[in-house]
Write an enzyme that holds these catalytic residues in place. Structure first.
Site, PDB file in Angstrom:
ATOM      1  N   ARG A   4      -2.961   2.028   0.292  1.00 38.70           N
ATOM      2  CA  ARG A   4      -2.500   3.516  -0.115  1.00 38.70           C
ATOM      3  C   ARG A   4      -3.498   4.315  -0.727  1.00 38.70           C
ATOM      4  O   ARG A   4      -3.383   5.571  -0.751  1.00 38.70           O
ATOM      5  CB  ARG A   4      -1.321   3.237  -1.356  1.00 38.70           C
ATOM      6  CG  ARG A   4      -1.966   2.943  -2.642  1.00 38.70           C
ATOM      7  CD  ARG A   4      -1.124   2.872  -3.806  1.00 38.70           C
ATOM      8  NE  ARG A   4      -1.747   2.883  -5.297  1.00 38.70           N
ATOM      9  CZ  ARG A   4      -1.937   1.931  -5.946  1.00 38.70           C
ATOM     10  NH1 ARG A   4      -1.727   0.561  -5.347  1.00 38.70           N
ATOM     11  NH2 ARG A   4      -2.525   1.902  -7.039  1.00 38.70           N
ATOM     12  N   SER A  25      12.794  -4.955  -0.065  1.00 35.85           N
ATOM     13  CA  SER A  25      11.365  -5.029   0.705  1.00 35.85           C
ATOM     14  C   SER A  25      11.330  -5.016   2.067  1.00 35.85           C
ATOM     15  O   SER A  25      12.614  -5.475   2.725  1.00 35.85           O
ATOM     16  CB  SER A  25      10.785  -6.447   0.397  1.00 35.85           C
ATOM     17  OG  SER A  25       9.407  -6.614   1.079  1.00 35.85           O
ATOM     18  N   ARG A  26      10.584  -4.526   2.832  1.00 33.68           N
ATOM     19  CA  ARG A  26      10.755  -4.475   4.248  1.00 33.68           C
ATOM     20  C   ARG A  26      10.825  -5.965   4.883  1.00 33.68           C
ATOM     21  O   ARG A  26      11.274  -5.970   5.913  1.00 33.68           O
ATOM     22  CB  ARG A  26       9.534  -3.751   4.976  1.00 33.68           C
ATOM     23  CG  ARG A  26       9.684  -2.157   4.544  1.00 33.68           C
ATOM     24  CD  ARG A  26       8.355  -1.573   5.210  1.00 33.68           C
ATOM     25  NE  ARG A  26       7.204  -1.926   4.496  1.00 33.68           N
ATOM     26  CZ  ARG A  26       5.866  -1.926   5.066  1.00 33.68           C
ATOM     27  NH1 ARG A  26       5.510  -0.978   5.896  1.00 33.68           N
ATOM     28  NH2 ARG A  26       4.829  -2.205   4.199  1.00 33.68           N
ATOM     29  N   ALA A  39       6.125  -3.456  -8.646  1.00 32.19           N
ATOM     30  CA  ALA A  39       7.644  -4.155  -8.964  1.00 32.19           C
ATOM     31  C   ALA A  39       7.749  -5.251  -9.833  1.00 32.19           C
ATOM     32  O   ALA A  39       8.683  -5.248 -10.750  1.00 32.19           O
ATOM     33  CB  ALA A  39       8.256  -4.721  -7.460  1.00 32.19           C
ATOM     34  N   ARG A  40       6.818  -5.894 -10.110  1.00 28.25           N
ATOM     35  CA  ARG A  40       6.541  -7.201 -10.945  1.00 28.25           C
ATOM     36  C   ARG A  40       6.635  -6.576 -12.466  1.00 28.25           C
ATOM     37  O   ARG A  40       7.352  -7.254 -13.205  1.00 28.25           O
ATOM     38  CB  ARG A  40       5.381  -8.089 -10.572  1.00 28.25           C
ATOM     39  CG  ARG A  40       5.504  -8.874  -9.454  1.00 28.25           C
ATOM     40  CD  ARG A  40       4.401  -9.914  -9.450  1.00 28.25           C
ATOM     41  NE  ARG A  40       2.881  -9.175  -9.396  1.00 28.25           N
ATOM     42  CZ  ARG A  40       2.456  -8.767  -7.959  1.00 28.25           C
ATOM     43  NH1 ARG A  40       3.255  -8.955  -6.902  1.00 28.25           N
ATOM     44  NH2 ARG A  40       1.402  -8.431  -8.033  1.00 28.25           N
ATOM     45  N   HIS A  46       8.149   8.077  -0.535  1.00 28.03           N
ATOM     46  CA  HIS A  46       8.989   8.439  -1.526  1.00 28.03           C
ATOM     47  C   HIS A  46      10.144   9.507  -1.067  1.00 28.03           C
ATOM     48  O   HIS A  46      11.438   9.376  -1.528  1.00 28.03           O
ATOM     49  CB  HIS A  46       8.132   9.078  -2.568  1.00 28.03           C
ATOM     50  CG  HIS A  46       7.281   7.994  -3.318  1.00 28.03           C
ATOM     51  ND1 HIS A  46       6.448   8.558  -4.307  1.00 28.03           N
ATOM     52  CD2 HIS A  46       7.162   6.708  -2.987  1.00 28.03           C
ATOM     53  CE1 HIS A  46       5.830   7.556  -4.578  1.00 28.03           C
ATOM     54  NE2 HIS A  46       6.182   6.345  -4.130  1.00 28.03           N
ATOM     55  N   LYS A  94       4.965   7.837  -9.281  1.00 24.48           N
ATOM     56  CA  LYS A  94       4.324   9.120  -9.071  1.00 24.48           C
ATOM     57  C   LYS A  94       3.452   9.039  -7.558  1.00 24.48           C
ATOM     58  O   LYS A  94       3.083   7.890  -7.409  1.00 24.48           O
ATOM     59  CB  LYS A  94       3.654   9.665 -10.182  1.00 24.48           C
ATOM     60  CG  LYS A  94       2.560   8.378 -10.704  1.00 24.48           C
ATOM     61  CD  LYS A  94       1.476   8.215  -9.994  1.00 24.48           C
ATOM     62  CE  LYS A  94       0.620   7.000 -10.329  1.00 24.48           C
ATOM     63  NZ  LYS A  94      -0.393   6.655  -9.347  1.00 24.48           N
ATOM     64  N   ASP A 142      -3.040   9.856  -6.238  1.00 26.94           N
ATOM     65  CA  ASP A 142      -2.748   8.578  -6.886  1.00 26.94           C
ATOM     66  C   ASP A 142      -3.282   8.500  -8.439  1.00 26.94           C
ATOM     67  O   ASP A 142      -2.411   7.920  -9.269  1.00 26.94           O
ATOM     68  CB  ASP A 142      -3.692   7.308  -6.167  1.00 26.94           C
ATOM     69  CG  ASP A 142      -3.023   5.874  -6.595  1.00 26.94           C
ATOM     70  OD1 ASP A 142      -3.610   5.457  -7.792  1.00 26.94           O
ATOM     71  OD2 ASP A 142      -2.277   5.444  -6.144  1.00 26.94           O
TER      72      ASP A 142
END
Length: 336
Positions: A167, A38-39, A18-19, A81, A99, A180
């Site tokens: 992840r 964000s959660r 995100a940054r 996603h 992705k 990944d």
């Protein structure tokens, strides 16, 4: 000056991706970053304050309902996603998603149908394809600079510590090396080698389905081969090599956003001719992709020809077949 108002972007997820996304989107004319989701309300507000964003959401449904946001960049774990993208598309929001686009080819094709039905843009964020180096390499290959491509070798991997990002290790999040990192090498092979005919793989998969490493061979209908490797337990330099009948292209690091490549031509016994082409990186490397996507949205497109939804689905179909082979190999070993 553009005659269109800027596309107002929201970033979904507040991690490192995100940054980088916020910084690179701000380098694109016609794009305006206005929101973070964000959660955690606390993380959303802290991110918005740190990056000067006017809107902070901790409720994805509220983000999708907002009339102050046009497009979403989804940078959450793989397994989230499909649900997020489908909800956004149904709300008429444009979607650019990290992705892999989803976890299965069927899910990706369903998202493609939703994008068409709701007149919204959809693309997997395969920034590698949009990098100036990769675009130039594809142009040279298409022009016959190395002859017919016959062999692609590519690898990408690094040891992820057990306490590293979830992840990589959590099967519920789509953990493992293939989804990944392997997605890049398979996408590269699909770019250059034509119609896939055969898949073979060996590697290591845990009982919970998280793949640790794999060596993949893809055989194509015209006889071309791809030899690919990826790992989350050992270092594999992020490089690639495409060989043709009259030359080769050596992609420089990192493969997913190459700084350039070497074009190697010539026929023995004459010495090879080597030309290195270097390309400056804009921002963190996402800028060319963001610029292309922003232009496509402004043009009313629901996808981008350089990386259509079907290309993502085909790669996911390959990854599903690889996972099935790894699971079969694991089970056979355990039964001995």
């Amino acid at each position: 000056m553009s005659q269109h108002p800027p596309i107002r972007w929201a970033v979904v997820g507040s991690g490192g991706i995100a940054r980088r996304t916020v910084g690179d989107l701000r380098l694109c004319d016609g794009a305006q970053v206005v929101a973070i989701c964000s959660r955690s309300r606390e993380r959303a507000e802290a991110f918005a304050q740190a990056h000067g964003l006017p809107l902070a959401f901790d409720d994805f449904a509220r983000l999708c309902a907002s009339d102050q946001v046009d497009a979403l960049y989804i940078g959450t774990p793989h397994a989230t996603h499909f649900a997020l993208a489908s909800q956004a598309l149904r709300a008429g929001k444009h979607v650019l998603c990290e992705k892999p686009l989803t976890m299965t080819a069927d899910e990706t094709r369903e998202l493609g149908r939703l994008a068409q039905a709701h007149g919204a843009f959809l693309m997997e964020a395969m920034w590698m394809k949009f990098s100036p180096a990769m675009r130039k390499a594809a142009e040279l290959v298409a022009a016959g600079a190395i002859g017919e491509p016959r062999l692609l070798q590519a690898g990408l991997g690094y040891p992820v510590p057990p306490d590293g990002p979830a992840r990589f290790w959590d099967p519920a999040l789509g953990g493992g090396a293939l989804y990944d990192m392997g997605v890049y090498t398979i996408t590269l092979a699909q770019m250059y080698l034509g119609e896939l005919a055969e898949i073979s793989v060996t590697g290591t998969m845990r009982p919970d389905g998280v793949d640790l490493e794999e060596a993949i061979t893809l055989r194509y209908a015209g006889g071309a081969l791809a030899q690919l490797s990826t790992s989350i337990t050992s270092l594999i330099p992020p490089r690639g090599w495409l060989s043709g009948r009259r030359g080769a292209i050596d992609f420089l690091e990192p493969l997913f956003s190459p700084a350039g490549f070497k074009l190697i031509t010539g026929q023995p016994p004459a010495p090879p001719q080597v030309e290195q082409l270097d390309f400056p990186r804009e921002g963190a490397g996402y800028v060319p992709m963001f610029r292309a996507v922003n232009a496509a949205i402004l043009a009313g497109a629901t996808g981008h020809p350089l990386h259509p939804v079907e290309a993502s689905a085909e790669v996911l179909s390959i990854m599903q077949a690889i996972q099935a082979q790894l699971a079969s190999e694991r089970d056979a070993r355990q039964s001995r």
